[in-house]
Design an enzyme around this catalytic site. Structure first.
Site, PDB file in Angstrom:
ATOM      1  N   THR A 156       6.154  -7.047   5.769  1.00 38.20           N
ATOM      2  CA  THR A 156       4.731  -6.938   5.439  1.00 38.20           C
ATOM      3  C   THR A 156       4.518  -6.660   3.949  1.00 38.20           C
ATOM      4  OG1 THR A 156       4.573  -4.550   5.747  1.00 38.20           O
ATOM      5  CG2 THR A 156       4.278  -5.924   7.710  1.00 38.20           C
ATOM      6  N   CYS A 157       3.275  -6.845   3.530  1.00 39.09           N
ATOM      7  CA  CYS A 157       2.886  -6.575   2.148  1.00 39.09           C
ATOM      8  C   CYS A 157       2.626  -5.100   1.918  1.00 39.09           C
ATOM      9  CB  CYS A 157       1.634  -7.371   1.805  1.00 39.09           C
ATOM     10  SG  CYS A 157       1.971  -9.104   1.536  1.00 39.09           S
ATOM     11  N   ASP A 158       3.183  -4.229   2.723  1.00 39.04           N
ATOM     12  CA  ASP A 158       2.985  -2.791   2.530  1.00 39.04           C
ATOM     13  C   ASP A 158       4.234  -2.213   1.879  1.00 39.04           C
ATOM     14  OD1 ASP A 158       2.812   0.039   2.874  1.00 39.04           O
ATOM     15  OD2 ASP A 158       1.226  -0.334   4.336  1.00 39.04           O
TER      16      ASP A 158
END
Lengths: 376, 376
Positions: free
Chosen positions: B323-325
């Site tokens: 994810t983009c986290d």
């Protein structure tokens, strides 16, 4: 808290926590970004809140979209965005997902290493790529790891590799850290970006775009600078480092676009103490870390909480969620002051929860359903 | 890894990570608990893995069920458990959920404070309650906070309160901490429980049951003592502290019942470095903290990972999710050695993932679907 949300909650009858987002606030936020950074294209970070209502509203206002997956690309398209308004902004993509995005018309991709460039060259030939560079994230409230991006010196190689493989080496991106409280934080990153532009130009590659990322804060407990302050600080940084050759710019607000538009209504399930001697109360809500408040991890984001007893005497509490997981505690290291009169059954309002709540919530942990949401 | 799981994965064609649980391993684990603690009733902790196949198997073997919510109670009933085999083990319950459980026939409830006793007395009159006491959790790998339970001295008051309100003050529970590596860890808690039994007896209240909780470990990277070792250590503790008046006992295994029965198959999405100078590789998988591996929070649980290149030269990696986290990093503080030949597209097997994975996974973060699972 807006009058529209207050009215909605007044008429709500179901059990369980829910998020209510006021779309008028989202609209105001979009207009503030457009006004404060008039030369930047806004790519809304879909992951912050991918509800169809938010996406449709932003599409109708002219926003573009920063997406993390094929599903998010499909959602942006379904909301009315054309493919030229979509960026596949995740630096970690399966090649078959790049291919699927290309089929859907997307031509703008994030990369941060040679292997990712090669996937894009094969699966999305001729597309534009921007390379993400590392940035230290000082001043941000949500931890920024070195997960995304590479050192600026490597970015030059990565962009040159893209150029050689027939892609358009389009620009540079960075992220100054989520919930960034310091409008000056962009300056150092812009200096690095300008260095990459120069080094590429020396190799005959002329970059066009700087993606300024997100990081624009939502108001939680502390006041944050207005979007206008960020806009002028960024503009000064661009002039300082790019002189009279200011590039195209993109911003990717997520939290700053929807965070303050939402409120979660939750219920106090239990108030107790652990011994006859201890004063500190444990307050258990029907929402916790696994029900949508994942950003309380390490107590990073401290949400404002309103109660029906605000104004009464306050005392320190530890706040925890309803699951049987001992890690499901929201605030303990730094206790949270709540009214001493707070009681079981009281409804509380958790503000600033429009971003990074619904989709983080666990699918069924402890049998609890994911966070319900309404976008009005 | 069992031959049945290997065979299943060999024939699997879909994209994306998945969990495969071998029900024969679950059956073996149940039999080991039944054999090693022959005088204890087994209440499987449903939250560890509430799949209908696991619940039905355990119901057919005679297991009882520790539940955290009304939904979990309904799932246990649907799997064939009768209400007398169900404990509502969450100390944080809405009164209307207590009432619903009572309607469904449940008569056994956990409490840890007077307010919770009052809810049970009103909504489930005459039921049995056990009071959870605090325990220090030393030796456990998953953090144990003070979220559940009260000091033993307060427990005596709580149980007396229950007795006065017409409930059956049935016993004491504790939890020595999840993934507890020390079979002696139960001893101190049993001493406290025996103290509560004596103090209650002095007030004319005769408790019957000690709920020994869970904490039984699954094998991850390190070897763990066998269930038999826990069984004999606990039995010695019971004799030491209760003499010839050993109470009824309950155990609540979750991780120990299903952890080692499951394997997640995932894919390497990207392998990269952050600069030309750095050696450490970043390995990005298509599963991360928000896709089912939530227990890597603070790097608490360290799963064994098998690759197609095991046996090759190894080097340190940082392992992250898709994810983009930036918080979606599995192992970074303590890097993880993986084969240098590991490549994009390789399938890896994450072992010991039968517990606390599927239901923790986020409903749609970044557009990624929740973890798929198969119970064979």
């Amino acid at each position: 808290m807006t009058e529209r949300i207050r009215e909605f909650l007044r008429n709500r009858r179901e059990d369980g926590p829910c998020l209510v987002v006021d779309l008028e606030v989202v609209r105001d936020n979009y207009m503030a970004f457009a006004r404060s950074l008039p030369d930047s294209r806004v790519f809304y970070a879909v992951k912050a809140n991918p509800s169809p209502e938010v996406l449709s509203l932003l599409a109708s206002l002219g926003s573009s979209f920063d997406t993390a997956s094929v599903v998010e690309i499909e959602m942006a398209l379904a909301a009315g965005a054309t493919p030229d308004r979509i960026s596949f902004g995740n630096t970690i993509k399966k090649e078959r997902d790049v291919a699927r995005a290309f089929e859907l018309g997307v031509r703008l991709f994030a990369v941060d290493c040679a292997a990712e460039v090669e996937k894009v060259a094969r699966a999305a030939p001729g597309s534009r790529v921007f390379c993400r560079i590392l940035c230290d994230g000082a001043g941000a409230e949500w931890p920024l790891s070195r997960k995304f991006g590479c050192e600026p010196s490597l970015a030059v190689e990565v962009l040159e590799h893209a150029h050689r493989l027939g892609l358009e080496a389009y620009g540079v991106s960075f992220h100054v850290g989520s919930q960034q409280g310091n409008p000056q934080a962009w300056d150092q990153a812009l200096a690095s970006a300008a260095g990459v532009f120069r080094a590429c130009a020396e190799r005959g590659i002329h970059l066009s775009m700087v993606n300024l990322g997100g990081g624009f804060p939502a108001k939680y407990l502390r006041d944050v600078p207005a979007v206008e302050t960020y806009g002028s600080s960024i503009f000064e940084g661009l002039m300082r480092h790019f002189g009279n050759a200011i590039p195209e710019t993109i911003i990717e607000p997520g939290r700053g676009m929807v965070g303050n538009a939402g409120i979660i209504e939750a219920e106090v399930v239990l108030v107790s103490t652990k011994s006859a001697e201890e004063d500190i109360r444990w307050v258990y809500l029907d929402i916790g870390k696994f029900g949508g408040l994942a950003e309380t991890m390490d107590e990073a984001i401290r949400y404002p909480i309103r109660t029906p007893h605000d104004g009464d005497e306050m005392s320190d509490c530890i706040i925890a969620g309803p699951t049987c997981d001992s890690a499901d505690v929201l605030y303990e290291r730094t206790p949270y002051a709540l009214p001493v009169s707070l009681a079981i059954g009281d409804k509380v309002l958790i503000e600033g929860t429009g971003a990074y709540t619904t989709t983080y919530s666990a699918v069924a942990f402890n049998g609890f359903p994911p966070l319900r949401s309404y976008h009005i």
